[in-house]
Motif scaffolding. Structure first.
Motif, PDB file in Angstrom:
ATOM      1  N   MET A   1      -1.242   1.861 -14.328  1.00  0.00           N
ATOM      2  CA  MET A   1      -2.231   1.016 -14.751  1.00  0.00           C
ATOM      3  C   MET A   1      -3.307   2.134 -15.354  1.00  0.00           C
ATOM      4  SD  MET A   1      -3.059  -1.364 -11.633  1.00  0.00           S
ATOM      5  CE  MET A   1      -4.740  -1.766 -11.938  1.00  0.00           C
ATOM      6  N   GLU A   2      -3.029   3.509 -14.922  1.00  0.00           N
ATOM      7  CA  GLU A   2      -3.900   4.530 -15.479  1.00  0.00           C
ATOM      8  C   GLU A   2      -3.302   4.744 -17.016  1.00  0.00           C
ATOM      9  OE1 GLU A   2      -6.654   6.146 -14.585  1.00  0.00           O
ATOM     10  OE2 GLU A   2      -6.977   4.843 -13.036  1.00  0.00           O
TER      11      GLU A   2
ATOM     12  N   LYS B   1       1.900   0.429  -4.576  1.00  0.00           N
ATOM     13  CA  LYS B   1       0.633   0.591  -5.218  1.00  0.00           C
ATOM     14  C   LYS B   1       0.480   2.108  -5.890  1.00  0.00           C
ATOM     15  CE  LYS B   1      -4.337   0.817  -4.604  1.00  0.00           C
ATOM     16  NZ  LYS B   1      -5.643   0.657  -3.623  1.00  0.00           N
TER      17      LYS B   1
ATOM     18  N   GLU C   1       0.771  -1.058   0.043  1.00  0.00           N
ATOM     19  CA  GLU C   1      -0.034   0.047   0.221  1.00  0.00           C
ATOM     20  C   GLU C   1       0.916   1.325   0.217  1.00  0.00           C
ATOM     21  OE1 GLU C   1      -3.406   0.637  -0.068  1.00  0.00           O
ATOM     22  OE2 GLU C   1      -3.513  -1.751  -0.413  1.00  0.00           O
TER      23      GLU C   1
ATOM     24  N   ASP D   1      -0.176   2.084  -9.665  1.00  0.00           N
ATOM     25  CA  ASP D   1      -1.463   2.971 -10.140  1.00  0.00           C
ATOM     26  C   ASP D   1      -1.206   3.801 -11.155  1.00  0.00           C
ATOM     27  OD1 ASP D   1      -3.152   1.684  -8.394  1.00  0.00           O
ATOM     28  OD2 ASP D   1      -3.217   3.240  -6.862  1.00  0.00           O
ATOM     29  N   SER D   2      -0.153   4.606 -11.399  1.00  0.00           N
ATOM     30  CA  SER D   2       0.090   5.504 -12.211  1.00  0.00           C
ATOM     31  C   SER D   2       0.096   4.766 -13.653  1.00  0.00           C
ATOM     32  CB  SER D   2       1.565   6.170 -12.130  1.00  0.00           C
ATOM     33  OG  SER D   2       2.496   5.554 -12.110  1.00  0.00           O
TER      34      SER D   2
END
Length: 102
Positions: A75-76, A68, A64, A72-73
């Motif tokens: 994945m975006e 993550k 976390e 996340d960046s």
């Protein structure tokens, strides 16, 4: 002759050790031994589960906090790239179909 003396000495030592540590009796001690083995198993299982849950907690916190935000960046970016590719394909497919119908 010395081999025979050595053999007799080893056999005598084994007999003395066996007599000084008799085998446990059949029923009562074996039942106690089984109970102790079960308790040791339960204690070991509890310890392993506690250590495993603690390790899973640390791994979850690390994920976390450190992985993550970076993931996340990416994945975006991948989602945006896929959606823009899909939009481009949707725009070209009707044009392709209309040219083949002619």
């Amino acid at each position: 002759m010395s081999r025979l003396v050595l053999f007799v000495l080893v056999v005598m030592l084994q007999v003395c050790l066996t007599l000084s540590n008799p085998l446990p009796s059949a029923a009562p001690d074996n039942a106690g031994l089984l109970g102790r083995a079960q308790q040791v198993y339960r204690d070991t299982k509890t310890t392993v589960l506690n250590v495993g849950s603690t390790a899973a907690g640390f791994v979850g916190m690390y994920f976390e906090d450190h992985l993550k935000p970076v993931a996340d960046s990416y994945m975006e970016w991948a989602k945006d790239s896929a959606s823009s590719l899909w939009e481009r394909l949707k725009g070209k497919v009707p044009t392709f179909r209309s040219t083949q119908d002619k």
